[in-house]
Design a protein around this motif. Sequence first.
Motif, PDB file in Angstrom:
ATOM      1  N   ILE A  95     -66.505  27.713  48.579  1.00  0.00           N
ATOM      2  CA  ILE A  95     -67.350  26.556  48.278  1.00  0.00           C
ATOM      3  C   ILE A  95     -66.909  25.330  49.066  1.00  0.00           C
ATOM      4  CG2 ILE A  95     -68.042  24.923  46.472  1.00  0.00           C
ATOM      5  CD1 ILE A  95     -67.996  27.247  44.509  1.00  0.00           C
ATOM      6  N   GLY A  96     -65.626  25.010  49.035  1.00  0.00           N
ATOM      7  CA  GLY A  96     -65.189  23.840  49.779  1.00  0.00           C
ATOM      8  C   GLY A  96     -63.789  23.399  49.410  1.00  0.00           C
ATOM      9  N   ALA A  97     -63.406  22.247  49.941  1.00  0.00           N
ATOM     10  CA  ALA A  97     -62.087  21.690  49.708  1.00  0.00           C
ATOM     11  C   ALA A  97     -62.163  20.627  48.612  1.00  0.00           C
ATOM     12  CB  ALA A  97     -61.521  21.092  50.991  1.00  0.00           C
ATOM     13  N   GLU A  98     -61.012  20.200  48.171  1.00  0.00           N
ATOM     14  CA  GLU A  98     -60.935  19.202  47.102  1.00  0.00           C
ATOM     15  C   GLU A  98     -59.860  18.178  47.461  1.00  0.00           C
ATOM     16  OE1 GLU A  98     -60.543  19.133  42.217  1.00  0.00           O
ATOM     17  OE2 GLU A  98     -59.971  20.909  43.351  1.00  0.00           O
ATOM     18  N   GLU A  99     -60.168  16.914  47.266  1.00  0.00           N
ATOM     19  CA  GLU A  99     -59.205  15.858  47.547  1.00  0.00           C
ATOM     20  C   GLU A  99     -58.601  15.347  46.254  1.00  0.00           C
ATOM     21  OE1 GLU A  99     -58.784  11.634  50.022  1.00  0.00           O
ATOM     22  OE2 GLU A  99     -60.690  12.730  49.971  1.00  0.00           O
ATOM     23  N   ALA A 100     -57.333  15.012  46.303  1.00  0.00           N
ATOM     24  CA  ALA A 100     -56.644  14.462  45.148  1.00  0.00           C
ATOM     25  C   ALA A 100     -56.171  13.043  45.459  1.00  0.00           C
ATOM     26  CB  ALA A 100     -55.445  15.335  44.773  1.00  0.00           C
ATOM     27  N   VAL A 101     -55.883  12.286  44.408  1.00  0.00           N
ATOM     28  CA  VAL A 101     -55.364  10.928  44.545  1.00  0.00           C
ATOM     29  C   VAL A 101     -54.151  10.775  43.642  1.00  0.00           C
ATOM     30  CG1 VAL A 101     -57.587   9.905  45.157  1.00  0.00           C
ATOM     31  CG2 VAL A 101     -56.936  10.065  42.744  1.00  0.00           C
ATOM     32  N   LEU A 102     -53.372   9.728  43.890  1.00  0.00           N
ATOM     33  CA  LEU A 102     -52.204   9.424  43.075  1.00  0.00           C
ATOM     34  C   LEU A 102     -52.544   8.277  42.137  1.00  0.00           C
ATOM     35  CD1 LEU A 102     -49.341   9.703  45.726  1.00  0.00           C
ATOM     36  CD2 LEU A 102     -50.304  11.472  44.238  1.00  0.00           C
ATOM     37  N   LEU A 103     -52.498   8.565  40.853  1.00  0.00           N
ATOM     38  CA  LEU A 103     -52.944   7.636  39.817  1.00  0.00           C
ATOM     39  C   LEU A 103     -51.735   6.995  39.139  1.00  0.00           C
ATOM     40  CD1 LEU A 103     -55.753   6.966  38.400  1.00  0.00           C
ATOM     41  CD2 LEU A 103     -55.034   8.598  36.654  1.00  0.00           C
ATOM     42  N   VAL A 104     -51.812   5.684  38.880  1.00  0.00           N
ATOM     43  CA  VAL A 104     -50.786   4.974  38.106  1.00  0.00           C
ATOM     44  C   VAL A 104     -51.475   3.972  37.183  1.00  0.00           C
ATOM     45  CG1 VAL A 104     -48.983   5.178  39.874  1.00  0.00           C
ATOM     46  CG2 VAL A 104     -50.504   3.190  39.880  1.00  0.00           C
ATOM     47  N   ARG A 105     -50.774   3.535  36.166  1.00  0.00           N
ATOM     48  CA  ARG A 105     -51.343   2.478  35.334  1.00  0.00           C
ATOM     49  C   ARG A 105     -51.303   1.160  36.106  1.00  0.00           C
ATOM     50  NH1 ARG A 105     -47.123   0.756  30.511  1.00  0.00           N
ATOM     51  NH2 ARG A 105     -45.267   0.423  31.786  1.00  0.00           N
ATOM     52  N   ALA A 106     -52.147   0.227  35.710  1.00  0.00           N
ATOM     53  CA  ALA A 106     -52.288  -1.023  36.456  1.00  0.00           C
ATOM     54  C   ALA A 106     -50.991  -1.812  36.514  1.00  0.00           C
ATOM     55  CB  ALA A 106     -53.406  -1.865  35.834  1.00  0.00           C
ATOM     56  N   GLU A 107     -50.105  -1.614  35.518  1.00  0.00           N
ATOM     57  CA  GLU A 107     -48.842  -2.373  35.465  1.00  0.00           C
ATOM     58  C   GLU A 107     -47.737  -1.734  36.306  1.00  0.00           C
ATOM     59  OE1 GLU A 107     -51.294  -2.858  31.817  1.00  0.00           O
ATOM     60  OE2 GLU A 107     -50.406  -1.126  32.838  1.00  0.00           O
ATOM     61  N   HIS A 108     -47.989  -0.617  36.908  1.00  0.00           N
ATOM     62  CA  HIS A 108     -46.952   0.067  37.694  1.00  0.00           C
ATOM     63  C   HIS A 108     -46.522  -0.821  38.857  1.00  0.00           C
ATOM     64  CE1 HIS A 108     -44.955   3.114  40.176  1.00  0.00           C
ATOM     65  NE2 HIS A 108     -44.989   3.935  39.135  1.00  0.00           N
ATOM     66  N   GLU A 130     -49.738  21.183  32.626  1.00  0.00           N
ATOM     67  CA  GLU A 130     -50.920  21.697  33.309  1.00  0.00           C
ATOM     68  C   GLU A 130     -52.141  20.816  33.086  1.00  0.00           C
ATOM     69  OE1 GLU A 130     -51.666  25.733  32.279  1.00  0.00           O
ATOM     70  OE2 GLU A 130     -50.060  26.511  33.547  1.00  0.00           O
ATOM     71  N   SER A 131     -52.108  19.986  32.050  1.00  0.00           N
ATOM     72  CA  SER A 131     -53.284  19.206  31.670  1.00  0.00           C
ATOM     73  C   SER A 131     -53.333  17.873  32.414  1.00  0.00           C
ATOM     74  CB  SER A 131     -53.277  18.944  30.157  1.00  0.00           C
ATOM     75  OG  SER A 131     -54.277  18.015  29.806  1.00  0.00           O
ATOM     76  N   PHE A 132     -54.401  17.667  33.186  1.00  0.00           N
ATOM     77  CA  PHE A 132     -54.576  16.379  33.857  1.00  0.00           C
ATOM     78  C   PHE A 132     -54.762  15.262  32.837  1.00  0.00           C
ATOM     79  CE2 PHE A 132     -56.233  19.190  37.346  1.00  0.00           C
ATOM     80  CZ  PHE A 132     -55.229  18.905  38.238  1.00  0.00           C
ATOM     81  N   PHE A 133     -55.495  15.542  31.782  1.00  0.00           N
ATOM     82  CA  PHE A 133     -55.801  14.487  30.821  1.00  0.00           C
ATOM     83  C   PHE A 133     -54.577  14.132  29.976  1.00  0.00           C
ATOM     84  CE2 PHE A 133     -59.877  16.420  31.890  1.00  0.00           C
ATOM     85  CZ  PHE A 133     -60.554  15.284  32.332  1.00  0.00           C
ATOM     86  N   ALA A 134     -53.707  15.102  29.712  1.00  0.00           N
ATOM     87  CA  ALA A 134     -52.433  14.788  29.063  1.00  0.00           C
ATOM     88  C   ALA A 134     -51.575  13.935  29.990  1.00  0.00           C
ATOM     89  CB  ALA A 134     -51.701  16.069  28.686  1.00  0.00           C
ATOM     90  N   SER A 135     -51.596  14.260  31.289  1.00  0.00           N
ATOM     91  CA  SER A 135     -50.834  13.481  32.273  1.00  0.00           C
ATOM     92  C   SER A 135     -51.285  12.030  32.284  1.00  0.00           C
ATOM     93  CB  SER A 135     -51.016  14.084  33.673  1.00  0.00           C
ATOM     94  OG  SER A 135     -50.578  15.411  33.719  1.00  0.00           O
ATOM     95  N   VAL A 136     -52.610  11.835  32.304  1.00  0.00           N
ATOM     96  CA  VAL A 136     -53.145  10.472  32.330  1.00  0.00           C
ATOM     97  C   VAL A 136     -52.792   9.745  31.035  1.00  0.00           C
ATOM     98  CG1 VAL A 136     -55.273   9.118  32.382  1.00  0.00           C
ATOM     99  CG2 VAL A 136     -54.999  11.076  33.914  1.00  0.00           C
ATOM    100  N   GLY A 137     -52.847  10.452  29.914  1.00  0.00           N
ATOM    101  CA  GLY A 137     -52.499   9.833  28.634  1.00  0.00           C
ATOM    102  C   GLY A 137     -51.060   9.348  28.604  1.00  0.00           C
ATOM    103  N   ILE A 138     -50.140  10.150  29.159  1.00  0.00           N
ATOM    104  CA  ILE A 138     -48.736   9.746  29.206  1.00  0.00           C
ATOM    105  C   ILE A 138     -48.560   8.573  30.167  1.00  0.00           C
ATOM    106  CG2 ILE A 138     -46.400  10.483  29.810  1.00  0.00           C
ATOM    107  CD1 ILE A 138     -47.270  13.337  29.041  1.00  0.00           C
ATOM    108  N   ALA A 139     -49.232   8.654  31.318  1.00  0.00           N
ATOM    109  CA  ALA A 139     -49.101   7.602  32.334  1.00  0.00           C
ATOM    110  C   ALA A 139     -49.668   6.272  31.867  1.00  0.00           C
ATOM    111  CB  ALA A 139     -49.786   8.038  33.622  1.00  0.00           C
ATOM    112  N   ALA A 140     -50.512   6.290  30.852  1.00  0.00           N
ATOM    113  CA  ALA A 140     -51.034   5.036  30.318  1.00  0.00           C
ATOM    114  C   ALA A 140     -49.942   4.222  29.638  1.00  0.00           C
ATOM    115  CB  ALA A 140     -52.172   5.315  29.329  1.00  0.00           C
ATOM    116  N   GLY A 141     -48.851   4.893  29.236  1.00  0.00           N
ATOM    117  CA  GLY A 141     -47.805   4.195  28.509  1.00  0.00           C
ATOM    118  C   GLY A 141     -46.505   4.013  29.254  1.00  0.00           C
ATOM    119  N   ILE A 142     -46.326   4.678  30.398  1.00  0.00           N
ATOM    120  CA  ILE A 142     -45.079   4.559  31.153  1.00  0.00           C
ATOM    121  C   ILE A 142     -45.393   4.403  32.634  1.00  0.00           C
ATOM    122  CG2 ILE A 142     -43.811   5.980  29.486  1.00  0.00           C
ATOM    123  CD1 ILE A 142     -43.890   8.262  31.534  1.00  0.00           C
TER     124      ILE A 142
END
Length: 312
Positions: A166-179, A229-241
């Motif tokens: 089907i194709g390729a996929e691009e990823a990004v590096l996410l941080v909270r705004a206070e990082h 393995e969970s992206f959404f768990a990762s984002v949830g943790i990154a919201a606080g640290i």
Amino acid sequence: MINNLKLRQLRLLVALDNERKLQLAAERLNITQSAASKMLAEIEALARVPLFERTARGVEPTAYGSILIRGGKSVLADLDQVTDEFAGYKSGELGTVSVGTVAKPSIDLVVDVIQYLGEKLNRVNISLDVSTSPPLITRLLALEFDFVVARIPAGIDPRQFDYFEIGAEEAVLLVRAEHPLAGRETVELEDMADQQWICQPRESFMRQALERLFMSRGVTPPRRVINTESFFASVGIAAGIDAIVPVPMLVFDLVDPQRFKVLRLRDRLLLENYGLIKLRKRALSPAAALLFDAMKRLGVPNGGAEQGDAAS
């Protein structure tokens, strides 16, 4: 001979493989332990070889047992498929389709297919699981999915699949705004090596792409890593640290841009290509074939030319 095995005997073999204890397998089948023991003796008498080794912890399948278990799972999965399809026709439905997909196509392609098929899906019950490629392929081989949209992991023989890229996929590096790195115009890999990260496990394509990017620039890959393995768990943790999370572009599109920022790199973080994958020797039900063919038509470039072993 083993071709005289009955369905209830196949169910016992599969239950023993799952539970690895005779008592638990008997409970799953709602029979007594003595009845399960007698049935297993009958199966081994038909096979004329031991199918399980008795250990202090329970039972372990022998090589012969593993062959029968694998075949039993296939037979029972086919029977379940026929049963669902039969019940669906009686109730006015076309059938049930179970699909596994990596993150990006779960929105892009599936939505396109639903819109494309329109009323044809009125009688189809779709079950959609979003995960990473290794568990998706494992579950496809276990006959838990009709087909998946994923990548074929290293070490898995690609010849057992029909694969349509089907194709390729691009990823990004996410941080909270206070990082502390969030406000920089450009972030260098050296600036991130000692930061806290939240990543998928080492066998994941995302982690491999990330480490490949670091090593291509001669920088040691991150070592302070929380694995999930969970992206959404990762984002949830990154919201606080203060932590860096590599995620597919789709995940960033779903988060609050006021709370999270993307780190700007000099290089793009690209994952390996993914494709539409089904087991080569397993026929799809009419409902699954309807969805599969639509995904192939809409998702595969040039009308769906088969890529074969290129996925490996």
